[in-house]
Design an enzyme around this catalytic site. Structure first.
Site, PDB file in Angstrom:
ATOM      1  CD  GLU A  76      -3.095  -0.683   2.241  1.00  0.00           C
ATOM      2  OE1 GLU A  76      -2.654  -0.327   3.353  1.00  0.00           O
ATOM      3  OE2 GLU A  76      -4.307  -0.868   2.020  1.00  0.00           O
TER       4      GLU A  76
ATOM      5  CD  GLU B 247      -6.623   1.635   1.384  1.00  0.00           C
ATOM      6  OE1 GLU B 247      -6.982   0.989   2.384  1.00  0.00           O
ATOM      7  OE2 GLU B 247      -5.758   2.554   1.439  1.00  0.00           O
TER       8      GLU B 247
END
Length: 907
Positions: free
Chosen positions: A205, A210
C-alpha cells in the site's frame, strides 16, 4: 433542496428561533441514553447550530426531556460536536446557554471568518465536507478548514493556468507511484486476465495504492459503501488504484467467492457508485471522474474461485466528493435546509472580488479608486464586499453625520422628523418619553416606516417607527400606531427581524445582536402598549446588550451599510456582487416621505448619481404604495439608458417618444420617474403635462412624479417642456461629483465655469448658483487628453489605445467611442472598427467580443450612461451656444480615462 422537518422554525419572533424538540441534557442523563437516540438528538442540535451560524445567528430552543428542577449542562458529547463545528475549543466565541424551568436555549452568534477560534477559516460552517484525500497509506476526511484550503488551492491553480479554460484533466496512464518500476508492476497486475488465489502482490500500500478485502456476505453493498470515499481521496490527490479483494497485511489475493457475487453485477455496482459522485469544476470542463474498472478472475488449483475488483482512478482537474457536503442554512420560509454541492462550494470559496474578478483592469480600478468599507475576510457568510469611492465619506464618517452618539444624552434623529411628528400627534412625545426615560446615552432613530427603509412593504395606520440604540440595552424597535390593530405586532416583528438579519448579513455586524419589539398605540386610554405589544419570548443574555459607545457605533456603522448600499455597476465586470455606498446627501433625498413629496425636481451636476437615486426611489415607491413594477414608469430620452434600466426589472422603461405615442397605454401607470429631462423636447407634445395628468389622476392619492435633470448637460436648443425654474418646486440639488477621476473632474469644472460665464438661453440664470457648490472626491487617478490630429491619425490613435486597454484586462464593455451625432457615427464607425480588428488579429487575440460590443455611439444618445474609457471623436456642434454643454456631457460619461480627439483644421 433537502429540508429538515425535525427542526421547526418559529415564525412569530423577531429572530431565527429553531425548536429542536425534546432533548436529554446533562452528562449523566446522556450517558444513560440509547446510543441511537443520543446520536439523533446530537444531529438535531448540530444541524440547528450549523444553520444558525450560516444564517446570521439566532436561538436553538429545546425542552428538557429529563425533568429536573436544577440547572443542567448540555453534556460532553453535545459540547464536543459544537466545538468540531466551529473548529475551535472556545465555545463561548459563538455560543451561550440559558435555562428557564424546563426550557433550554442555545444562543448562536453569526459565523464569521475573523479571529474567533482561529484565522483563515472557511466562509461557512459545515458538519462534513465529504471531501477526502490520500495521506501516505490512508484516506483522510477533510474538515471544513482543510476543505477550504483545498478548494482555494484548486481555484487558484485554475485561475493561474494560462489555459485553464481548455486544459484537460491530468491523466495517469499508470499509477504515479514512488518509481517507474512499481508503476509498471502495478499496471501489469491491473491488466491481468487472471490471478491465483493467495498470490502475493509484488508491491504494498502507498499513497497511490489501497488494499481492501470483500465483506464475507454482502459484497455489492460493501463496494457501494467504500467506493465513494476512496475514489474521492484518489481523485483529489494524484490518482491511484483501489484493489478490492486483497489482504492488507499479507498482500495476498483473496478475491470474493463466485457464489457470493456475480461478475457483471460487480462491475455494474462499482461503475454506478462512481457515476453518482458529485463533482465541482472551477475550470470550464464538464467531465466526470476518469476511471477504469476491471474484474479479474481468481483461480484456485486451476478452478475459478472468485473475482478481484480493481479500480484505476485518475487525478481529477478540480474536486470530487464522496457525497453532497453536509451544511445547513435556515430562513423563515424554507425552514432548515441543506446546501447542495454547488451552493456549498461557491459559499466556501466566496472570497470577494480579489479572487472572482474576470477582468484584472476592473480589480485594479477597484483597489486604486475605491476604499474597502466591508471585507469578506471578517464578515458573516451572506455579506457582500462594500466599497466607496476614494475621497468620499467613510462608513464611520457617515455614521457620525447621520447617527451621532453622545456620551451624556439620548438624542432623537432626525430632529426635523421628530418635531414634525410631535406637531401632528399631540400625545406622541409623552408616549415615547415614557418608554425611553430610563436611558441616558444613545440614539432614537425615527422613520415614518422602518419597513420601507429595509425594502419591505409599508403598513397603513403606522404613525412612525423608532429604533432605540442605547447603552446597556439591546436594540429595540418601537412601532407607534394611531389605532389598535391586531396586525401591528406582526408588522413590528417582521420589521425587527429584517433589521436584525440585514445588520448582520448586509451590514457585516459580527457582535451578538437581537432586536426587541414594542408596539404602542396613541389612542389607548393610558397611552401604553397595545395588547401583546411586547414580544420577548426569550430572555437574551446580557452580552446582547450594547455595553458602551464603541459597540453602539459599530452597530450603527453596520446600519449605515444597510441603509446606504446599492449594487455597484462594477459587479458584472468583477464577476461577483459588490456594493457601493450612497453619499449622505443622496441618502437625505431618498429619505424623503413619498406621501408628502409627491412631486420633486432633482437638479444634479454631471456625475452626481442622479440615475442611481432614480433607481432606488422606484424601489421605495413599490414598497410604500404596495404597487407592481408595471405601475411605475421610467422615462428617458435615449434608448441605451432605457435598455439599461429595463434590465433591472424594477419598472417599465420607455423613451419620451414612446411615452408620447398614441399607441402607448397609460391606464395602468400610477407613478412616473423622468431622467435626463433637460434633453427632452416638445416636438411630440407636452410630456410634462401628460405625466402630471397621469400621476394626479387619483385626486385623493396622487402618484409620484420625480424629475431628474441637469441644465448644464442640455444638448439641444429646442424647447425642453420643463416648467419654468421658479415653478419647479420642491427641488433638491446634488453638487458632488462621484463618478469621475480627478483630471476628468477638473475638466468638467472648467467647462462648467465657461457655461456660467456665457450661459446659453436654455439654462435658467437661477440655476447657475449651483456651480458654487461643485466639488468632487480627491485622489482618484485617471487620464485626460485633448488632441488635434488628422482623421487617419485619430483612427490609428483610437485603435492603438483600444488595443492597449483590451490587451491589459479591459473589455469592450469598458470602452465607449462617441461621435458628435449619430450620422457621424454611421459615417466613421466601420473605419475605426477595421483598425481595431487589425491590431487584435496581429496579436492573435480574439476580437469577437469587439465585434459584438456597443462601443460606438453618439454623445447625445449616450447621455446618462458611463464607461471607464471614453473617446470623444470631433465633438463639434454647429449650435455654438451649447458647444460647452456637449463637451460636458461627453466628459461626464468617462469614469477613468477620457480622450477628446479633434480633426485638424475642424475646430
Amino acid at each position: 433542496m433537502e429540508t429538515h422537518p425535525s427542526l421547526v422554525v418559529k415564525r412569530s419572533y423577531p429572530d431565527l428561533i429553531i425548536y429542536a424538540g425534546e432533548v436529554t441534557l446533562g452528562e449523566k442523563g446522556r450517558k444513560k441514553m440509547d446510543p441511537k437516540k443520543r446520536k439523533l438528538e446530537k444531529t438535531r442540535i448540530t444541524e440547528a447550530a450549523c444553520a444558525l451560524l450560516n444564517s446570521g445567528g439566532g436561538v436553538i430552543a429545546m425542552q428538557i426531556a429529563n425533568k429536573t428542577e436544577h440547572p443542567v449542562e448540555m453534556g460532553q458529547d453535545l459540547e464536543k460536536s459544537l466545538r468540531e463545528l466551529i473548529l475551535s475549543p472556545n465555545l463561548q466565541a459563538f455560543f451561550e446557554t440559558k435555562q428557564r424551568e424546563d426550557q433550554f436555549y442555545i444562543f448562536v452568534k453569526s459565523w464569521n471568518c475573523g479571529p474567533e477560534g482561529g484565522s483563515d477559516k472557511p466562509r461557512i460552517c459545515s458538519l462534513a465536507s465529504s471531501l477526502y484525500c490520500r495521506s501516505l497509506t490512508s484516506k483522510v476526511a477533510m474538515d471544513s478548514r482543510d476543505a477550504f484550503d483545498f478548494l482555494k488551492d484548486k481555484k487558484a491553480c485554475v485561475k493561474c493556468s494560462p489555459t485553464d479554460d481548455t486544459a484537460p484533466p491530468v491523466k495517469i496512464p499508470r499509477a504515479t507511484c514512488q518509481n517507474n518500476l512499481e508503476s509498471n508492476v502495478v499496471f501489469e497486475i491491473f491488466q491481468s486476465e487472471k490471478l491465483e488465489y493467495g498470490q502475493r502482490l509484488p508491491f504494498s500500500e502507498s499513497t497511490f495504492i489501497e488494499f481492501k478485502q470483500f465483506s464475507t456476505k454482502h459484497a455489492q453493498e460493501y463496494i457501494k459503501n467504500i467506493i465513494p470515499e476512496y475514489i474521492s481521496a484518489f481523485a483529489n490527490t494524484q490518482g491511484g488504484y483501489l484493489f478490492i479483494g486483497v489482504d492488507n497485511e499479507s498482500k495476498s489475493v483473496l478475491g470474493c467467492p463466485k457464489d457470493n457475487v456475480d461478475r457483471d453485477s460487480l462491475k455494474t455496482v462499482a461503475n454506478e457508485a462512481i457515476s453518482k459522485l458529485p463533482v465541482f469544476h472551477f475550470c470550464s470542463s464538464k467531465d466526470k471522474v476518469s476511471y477504469e474498472t476491471r474484474v479479474i478472475d481468481v483461480f484456485q488449483e486451476g478452478n475459478l474461485y472468485g473475482y478481484l475488483c480493481v479500480i484505476k482512478v485518475e487525478q481529477f482537474c478540480c474536486t470530487v466528493f464522496s457525497e453532497a457536503p453536509v451544511s445547513c442554512m435556515v430562513d423563515k420560509v424554507k425552514g432548515v435546509y441543506s446546501l447542495n454541492t454547488e451552493e456549498w462550494v461557491r459559499m466556501m470559496v466566496d472570497v470577494g472580488p480579489e479572487a472572482a474578478s474576470k477582468e484584472q483592469s476592473s480589480l485594479d480600478d477597484l483597489s486604486k479608486d475605491f476604499e474597502c468599507q466591508l471585507s469578506l475576510s471578517n464578515s458573516p457568510p451572506h455579506c457582500r464586499p462594500v466599497y466607496s469611492k476614494k475621497g468620499l465619506e467613510h462608513k464611520a464618517d457617515l455614521q457620525e453625520r447621520l447617527f451621532p452618539v453622545s456620551e451624556d444624552c439620548l438624542k432623537y434623529t432626525p430632529e426635523s422628523l421628530w418635531s414634525e411628528l410631535c406637531s401632528q400627534h399631540e400625545s406622541l412625545e409623552n408616549l415615547v418619553n415614557q418608554q425611553i426615560c430610563s436611558f441616558s446615552c444613545g440614539l432614537l432613530i425615527l422613520s415614518r416606516s422602518w419597513a420601507v427603509d429595509l425594502n419591505l412593504e409599508e403598513k397603513q395606520g403606522v404613525i412612525c417607527d423608532a429604533l432605540l440604540i442605547a447603552e446597556n440595552s439591546p436594540p429595540t424597535l418601537y412601532t407607534i400606531l394611531g389605532e389598535q390593530d391586531e396586525q401591528g405586532q406582526d408588522y413590528c416583528t417582521r420589521t425587527a427581524f429584517a433589521l436584525k438579519q440585514k445588520v448582520v448579513n448586509t451590514g457585516g455586524y459580527t457582535g451578538r445582536v437581537c432586536v426587541m419589539t414594542r408596539v404602542l398605540c396613541l389612542s389607548s386610554q393610558n397611552n401604553t402598549e397595545t395588547n401583546g405589544g411586547s414580544v420577548s419570548p426569550i430572555d437574551y443574555p446580557s452580552s446582547y446588550n450594547l455595553a458602551n459607545i464603541q459597540e453602539m457605533q459599530g452597530l450603527l456603522q453596520a446600519l449605515v451599510i444597510v441603509l446606504l448600499n446599492f449594487r455597484s455597476f462594477l459587479s458584472d465586470q468583477l464577476g461577483c456582487e459588490v456594493l457601493n455606498l450612497l453619499t449622505a446627501r443622496q441618502y437625505e433625498i431618498l429619505s424623503k416621505s413619498l406621501h408628502k413629496t409627491r412631486e420633486l425636481f432633482v437638479h444634479g451636476l454631471p456625475g452626481s448619481g442622479k440615475t442611481i437615486i432614480a433607481m432606488k426611489i422606484m424601489e421605495k415607491i413599490r414598497n410604500t404604495f404596495h404597487c407592481e413594477t408595471d405601475r411605475i414608469l421610467y422615462i428617458c430620452e435615449n434608448q441605451p439608458l432605457r435598455d439599461f434600466i429595463q434590465e433591472k426589472y424594477i419598472c417599465q422603461a420607455v423613451t419620451r417618444t414612446t411615452f408620447m405615442s398614441y399607441k402607448f397605454r397609460t391606464e395602468w401607470i400610477q407613478h412616473i420617474i423622468v431622467d435626463e429631462a433637460q434633453n427632452f423636447r416638445t416636438e411630440d407634445g407636452d410630456w410634462y403635462e401628460k405625466a402630471k395628468e397621469i400621476t394626479r389622476r387619483m385626486k385623493n392619492c396622487p402618484g409620484i412624479l420625480w424629475i431628474f435633470l441637469d441644465y448644464f448637460q442640455t444638448s439641444h436648443l429646442q424647447e425642453s417642456g420643463l416648467p419654468k425654474f421658479s415653478h419647479q418646486y420642491p427641488k433638491e440639488e446634488l453638487t458632488q461629483v462621484v463618478r469621475n477621476a480627478d483630471k476628468i473632474a477638473e475638466f468638467i469644472h472648467q467647462e462648467l465655469e465657461k457655461i456660467r460665464d456665457d450661459p446659453p438661453f436654455s439654462i435658467p440664470q437661477e440655476s447657475l448658483s449651483m456651480l458654487q457648490e461643485f466639488n468632487w472626491p480627491q485622489g482618484v487617478s485617471g487620464t485626460f487628453e485633448l488632441t488635434y490630429l488628422s482623421l487617419e491619425k485619430v483612427v490609428s490613435y483610437v485603435a492603438d489605445k483600444c488595443h492597449f486597454f483590451l490587451s491589459n484586462g479591459y473589455s469592450p464593455q469598458d470602452i465607449a467611442v462617441l461621435f458628435s451625432t449619430d450620422s457621424k457615427r454611421r459615417e466613421y464607425e466601420n473605419m475605426f472598427l477595421r483598425e481595431i480588428r487589425k491590431r487584435r488579429r496581429a496579436s492573435q487575440m480574439n476580437d469577437a467580443s469587439v465585434c459584438r460590443s456597443n462601443m460606438f455611439d453618439s454623445i447625445r444618445r449616450f447621455s446618462g450612461m458611463e464607461r471607464s474609457i471614453v473617446f470623444g471623436i470631433n465633438p463639434y456642434t454647429v449650435e455654438q451656444p451649447i458647444s460647452h454643454n456637449l463637451l460636458l456631457c461627453l466628459a461626464s460619461r468617462a469614469k477613468k480615462h477620457l480622450y477628446i480627439l479633434y480633426f485638424s483644421g475642424y475646430y
